[in-house]
Design an enzyme around this catalytic site. Structure first.
Site, PDB file in Angstrom:
ATOM      1  N   CYS A   1       3.968   9.215   0.697  1.00  0.00           N
ATOM      2  CA  CYS A   1       2.870   9.787   0.111  1.00  0.00           C
ATOM      3  C   CYS A   1       2.915  10.614  -1.087  1.00  0.00           C
ATOM      4  O   CYS A   1       3.849  11.468  -1.178  1.00  0.00           O
ATOM      5  CB  CYS A   1       2.190  10.909   1.304  1.00  0.00           C
ATOM      6  SG  CYS A   1       0.838  11.761   0.815  1.00  0.00           S
TER       7      CYS A   1
ATOM      8  N   HIS B   1       4.119   4.729  12.928  1.00  0.00           N
ATOM      9  CA  HIS B   1       4.683   4.640  11.360  1.00  0.00           C
ATOM     10  C   HIS B   1       5.422   5.753  11.205  1.00  0.00           C
ATOM     11  O   HIS B   1       5.365   6.906  11.173  1.00  0.00           O
ATOM     12  CB  HIS B   1       3.132   5.049  10.808  1.00  0.00           C
ATOM     13  CG  HIS B   1       3.324   4.971   9.256  1.00  0.00           C
ATOM     14  ND1 HIS B   1       2.788   4.019   8.478  1.00  0.00           N
ATOM     15  CD2 HIS B   1       3.962   5.769   8.468  1.00  0.00           C
ATOM     16  CE1 HIS B   1       2.762   4.313   7.345  1.00  0.00           C
ATOM     17  NE2 HIS B   1       3.560   5.382   7.276  1.00  0.00           N
TER      18      HIS B   1
ATOM     19  N   ASN C   1       9.375   4.268   3.931  1.00  0.00           N
ATOM     20  CA  ASN C   1       9.017   4.060   5.249  1.00  0.00           C
ATOM     21  C   ASN C   1      10.373   3.420   5.880  1.00  0.00           C
ATOM     22  O   ASN C   1      11.237   2.996   5.250  1.00  0.00           O
ATOM     23  CB  ASN C   1       7.982   2.748   5.235  1.00  0.00           C
ATOM     24  CG  ASN C   1       6.682   3.325   5.073  1.00  0.00           C
ATOM     25  OD1 ASN C   1       6.462   3.853   3.828  1.00  0.00           O
ATOM     26  ND2 ASN C   1       5.730   3.296   5.936  1.00  0.00           N
TER      27      ASN C   1
ATOM     28  N   ARG D   1       0.772  -1.254  -0.007  1.00  0.00           N
ATOM     29  CA  ARG D   1       0.103  -0.022  -0.055  1.00  0.00           C
ATOM     30  C   ARG D   1       0.806   1.203  -0.050  1.00  0.00           C
ATOM     31  O   ARG D   1       1.054   1.853  -0.887  1.00  0.00           O
ATOM     32  CB  ARG D   1      -0.955   0.034   1.322  1.00  0.00           C
ATOM     33  CG  ARG D   1      -2.070   0.782   1.178  1.00  0.00           C
ATOM     34  CD  ARG D   1      -1.823   2.410   1.392  1.00  0.00           C
ATOM     35  NE  ARG D   1      -1.572   2.606   2.724  1.00  0.00           N
ATOM     36  CZ  ARG D   1      -0.873   3.825   3.264  1.00  0.00           C
ATOM     37  NH1 ARG D   1      -0.827   4.915   2.435  1.00  0.00           N
ATOM     38  NH2 ARG D   1      -0.463   3.923   4.378  1.00  0.00           N
ATOM     39  N   ASP D   2       1.636   1.693   1.196  1.00  0.00           N
ATOM     40  CA  ASP D   2       2.316   2.829   1.023  1.00  0.00           C
ATOM     41  C   ASP D   2       3.386   2.757   0.072  1.00  0.00           C
ATOM     42  O   ASP D   2       3.832   3.643  -0.557  1.00  0.00           O
ATOM     43  CB  ASP D   2       2.865   2.841   2.608  1.00  0.00           C
ATOM     44  CG  ASP D   2       3.234   4.306   2.878  1.00  0.00           C
ATOM     45  OD1 ASP D   2       3.355   5.122   2.240  1.00  0.00           O
ATOM     46  OD2 ASP D   2       3.374   4.553   4.294  1.00  0.00           O
TER      47      ASP D   2
ATOM     48  N   HIS E   1       8.727   7.177   8.712  1.00  0.00           N
ATOM     49  CA  HIS E   1       9.548   6.820   7.501  1.00  0.00           C
ATOM     50  C   HIS E   1      11.211   7.300   7.654  1.00  0.00           C
ATOM     51  O   HIS E   1      11.280   8.163   8.669  1.00  0.00           O
ATOM     52  CB  HIS E   1       9.015   8.174   6.416  1.00  0.00           C
ATOM     53  CG  HIS E   1       7.857   7.783   6.051  1.00  0.00           C
ATOM     54  ND1 HIS E   1       7.746   7.247   4.524  1.00  0.00           N
ATOM     55  CD2 HIS E   1       6.701   7.216   6.214  1.00  0.00           C
ATOM     56  CE1 HIS E   1       6.565   6.924   4.114  1.00  0.00           C
ATOM     57  NE2 HIS E   1       5.811   6.911   5.397  1.00  0.00           N
TER      58      HIS E   1
HETATM   59  N1  COA Z   1     -13.267   4.472  -4.310  1.00  0.00           N
HETATM   60  C1  COA Z   1     -13.485   4.453  -5.659  1.00  0.00           C
HETATM   61  N2  COA Z   1     -13.759   5.722  -6.185  1.00  0.00           N
HETATM   62  C2  COA Z   1     -13.912   6.804  -5.577  1.00  0.00           C
HETATM   63  C3  COA Z   1     -13.487   7.037  -4.179  1.00  0.00           C
HETATM   64  C4  COA Z   1     -13.496   5.404  -3.539  1.00  0.00           C
HETATM   65  N3  COA Z   1     -13.174   5.394  -2.236  1.00  0.00           N
HETATM   66  N4  COA Z   1     -13.835   8.024  -3.808  1.00  0.00           N
HETATM   67  C5  COA Z   1     -14.288   8.759  -4.575  1.00  0.00           C
HETATM   68  N5  COA Z   1     -14.248   8.094  -5.823  1.00  0.00           N
HETATM   69  C6  COA Z   1     -14.532   8.648  -7.045  1.00  0.00           C
HETATM   70  C7  COA Z   1     -15.868   9.076  -7.370  1.00  0.00           C
HETATM   71  O1  COA Z   1     -16.910   8.180  -7.616  1.00  0.00           O
HETATM   72  C8  COA Z   1     -15.695  10.227  -8.361  1.00  0.00           C
HETATM   73  O2  COA Z   1     -15.654   9.381  -9.548  1.00  0.00           O
HETATM   74  P1  COA Z   1     -16.443  10.251 -11.007  1.00  0.00           P
HETATM   75  O3  COA Z   1     -15.122  11.253 -11.224  1.00  0.00           O
HETATM   76  O4  COA Z   1     -16.063   9.294 -12.094  1.00  0.00           O
HETATM   77  O5  COA Z   1     -17.592  10.711 -10.411  1.00  0.00           O
HETATM   78  C9  COA Z   1     -14.411  10.670  -8.135  1.00  0.00           C
HETATM   79  O6  COA Z   1     -13.651   9.579  -7.485  1.00  0.00           O
HETATM   80  C10 COA Z   1     -14.205  11.857  -7.466  1.00  0.00           C
HETATM   81  O7  COA Z   1     -14.948  11.731  -6.364  1.00  0.00           O
HETATM   82  P2  COA Z   1     -15.161  12.806  -4.950  1.00  0.00           P
HETATM   83  O8  COA Z   1     -16.070  12.576  -4.111  1.00  0.00           O
HETATM   84  O9  COA Z   1     -15.167  14.347  -5.568  1.00  0.00           O
HETATM   85  O10 COA Z   1     -13.665  12.626  -4.377  1.00  0.00           O
HETATM   86  P3  COA Z   1     -12.412  13.362  -4.517  1.00  0.00           P
HETATM   87  O11 COA Z   1     -11.910  13.569  -6.003  1.00  0.00           O
HETATM   88  O12 COA Z   1     -12.361  14.839  -3.636  1.00  0.00           O
HETATM   89  O13 COA Z   1     -11.531  12.319  -3.909  1.00  0.00           O
HETATM   90  C11 COA Z   1     -10.681  11.091  -2.149  1.00  0.00           C
HETATM   91  C12 COA Z   1     -11.492  12.089  -2.679  1.00  0.00           C
HETATM   92  C13 COA Z   1     -10.058  11.373  -0.834  1.00  0.00           C
HETATM   93  C14 COA Z   1     -11.321   9.865  -2.270  1.00  0.00           C
HETATM   94  C15 COA Z   1      -9.432  11.006  -3.168  1.00  0.00           C
HETATM   95  O14 COA Z   1      -8.573  12.197  -3.177  1.00  0.00           O
HETATM   96  C16 COA Z   1      -8.318   9.927  -2.776  1.00  0.00           C
HETATM   97  O15 COA Z   1      -8.561   8.807  -2.941  1.00  0.00           O
HETATM   98  N6  COA Z   1      -6.926  10.216  -2.390  1.00  0.00           N
HETATM   99  C17 COA Z   1      -5.937   9.421  -2.262  1.00  0.00           C
HETATM  100  C18 COA Z   1      -5.577   9.596  -0.699  1.00  0.00           C
HETATM  101  C19 COA Z   1      -4.466   8.660  -0.472  1.00  0.00           C
HETATM  102  O16 COA Z   1      -4.633   7.559  -0.511  1.00  0.00           O
HETATM  103  N7  COA Z   1      -3.450   9.122  -0.312  1.00  0.00           N
HETATM  104  C20 COA Z   1      -2.338   8.384   0.171  1.00  0.00           C
HETATM  105  C21 COA Z   1      -2.230   7.616   1.560  1.00  0.00           C
HETATM  106  S1  COA Z   1      -2.166   8.705   2.603  1.00  0.00           S
HETATM  107 ZN    ZN Z   2       3.572   6.492   5.535  1.00  0.00          ZN
END
Ligand code: COA
Ligand code: ZN
Length: 308
Positions: A236, A203, A245, A12-13, A205
């Site tokens: 990240c 956790h 990490n 994942r990370d 890094h």
């Molecule tokens: N799984 C699948 N699709 C998702 C989802 C999820 N958990 N959350 C949102 N989506 C999709 C929506 O369906 C939408 O799809 P569309 O454009 O086809 O309609 C799109 O993503 C945007 O949705 P929205 O509600 O506006 O979310 P967002 O764009 O603001 O995203 C997060 C919010 C947090 C879900 C997104 O930014 C994300 O996953 N970020 C990654 C965070 C991460 O893992 N960082 C590293 C680890 S710390």
């Molecule tokens: Zn981390």
């Protein structure tokens, strides 16, 4: 002998920040091998938006095809309600919710304010309603690469609010390697005093070379749960300058040498760590896989027998 519990987060990370997509079959094989090494927990993948984290767009398939060993918890990162629905369907053993303790990092990573994140995660916790244990990872808890210091009181405030919602555990994340051992000692002692019933995980890094020193500081302060990443991969995508990490095998080797019980078959783990560069297509930071264990001795040169 104190038992220390390790959670490996490489798939994942580690993989979320890789430049090339790691084939699904490689992820599954790696997770199956990690299970056999004796990890207490494996963070398999994340149910984030595939647009935000395309490297983990195969989350369903990976969760569906791994071989689950009894005694190993298979956890997944869940950012929102949609993620929780997907994670429930995949029958993950634990949901790892995530938000940042720094407003700027939370806006960059999750596109919303901390308060909006908290409200969203509270909704997830309510929706899950005890069906699956919940852990919350608090990012940038030892400092933010954009804002700087994050006061310990702010971190403790979020721990308290999640604890009040009934979560099982909290992971205190040093997302970009800003923690130092003195700070870790202070944070570890304070959180254990304030929240004796919570499962606390650290956790770290190794961005600035303080990773193992921080593990040691935490262990000496009584912390028994750690995240680590095979080979020391990780970071990240929304944190400037983020790097790996702590390497699971380096941390486990250190604790093992000191007499702690990590439950890990370190020889097996090192075999796996040595395969990682071929899987990701580049060298990895972990050191013990290159140097061998302290007990892996080398033959002495022949000429010294004349000098004895
Ligand atoms: N799984 C699948 N699709 C998702 C989802 C999820 N958990 N959350 C949102 N989506 C999709 C929506 O369906 C939408 O799809 P569309 O454009 O086809 O309609 C799109 O993503 C945007 O949705 P929205 O509600 O506006 O979310 P967002 O764009 O603001 O995203 C997060 C919010 C947090 C879900 C997104 O930014 C994300 O996953 N970020 C990654 C965070 C991460 O893992 N960082 C590293 C680890 S710390
Ligand atoms: Zn981390």
């Amino acid at each position: 002998m104190t038992r220390i519990y390790f959670n490996d987060v490489v798939t994942r990370d580690g993989f979320q920040i890789e430049p090339n997509f790691i084939p699904t079959e490689d992820k599954i094989r790696l997770i199956n091998e990690l299970s056999l090494c004796g990890f207490a927990k494996i963070e398999v993948t994340s149910f984030t938006s595939p647009k935000a984290i395309p490297m983990l767009r195969d989350a369903e398939e990976v969760m569906g095809k791994i071989k689950r060993l009894p005694g190993v918890e298979y956890t997944v990162l869940v950012p929102n309600l949609r993620g929780a629905e997907r994670a429930l369907e995949s029958r993950a053993d634990e949901f790892n919710l995530v938000m940042s303790t720094s407003e700027t990092h939370n806006l960059a990573n999750l596109r919303m304010t901390r308060e909006k994140s908290f409200a969203g995660l509270a909704e997830v916790i309510q929706y899950v309603d005890g069906r699956t244990p919940i852990n919350v990872s608090l990012s940038t808890a030892f400092g933010c690469p954009m804002e700087g210091e994050v006061p310990q009181e702010v971190v403790e405030g979020f721990v308290k609010r999640f604890s009040d919602l009934g979560v099982r555990g909290l992971t205190i994340c040093d997302t970009t390697g800003m923690a130092n051992p003195a700070q870790v000692t202070k944070m570890s002692e304070s959180l254990q005093r304030l929240f004796p019933k919570l499962q606390l995980t650290m956790h770290f890094h190794n961005t600035r070379g303080m990773g193992l020193a921080n593990v040691l500081a935490a262990v000496q302060a009584g912390i028994i749960r750690f995240d680590g990443s095979l080979g020391g991969l990780g970071g990240c995508p929304y944190a400037p300058g983020a790097s790996g990490n702590i390497s699971s095998e380096d941390a486990i080797h250190m604790l093992d040498a000191m007499g702690y019980d990590t439950g890990i078959d370190i020889s097996r783990l090192l075999v796996l760590a040595r395969e990682l560069p071929a899987i990701v297509g580049h060298a990895v930071p972990g050191q013990v896989a290159k140097a061998g264990r302290t007990c892996d001795l080398h033959p002495a040169p022949d000429f010294i027998s004349d000098l004895r």
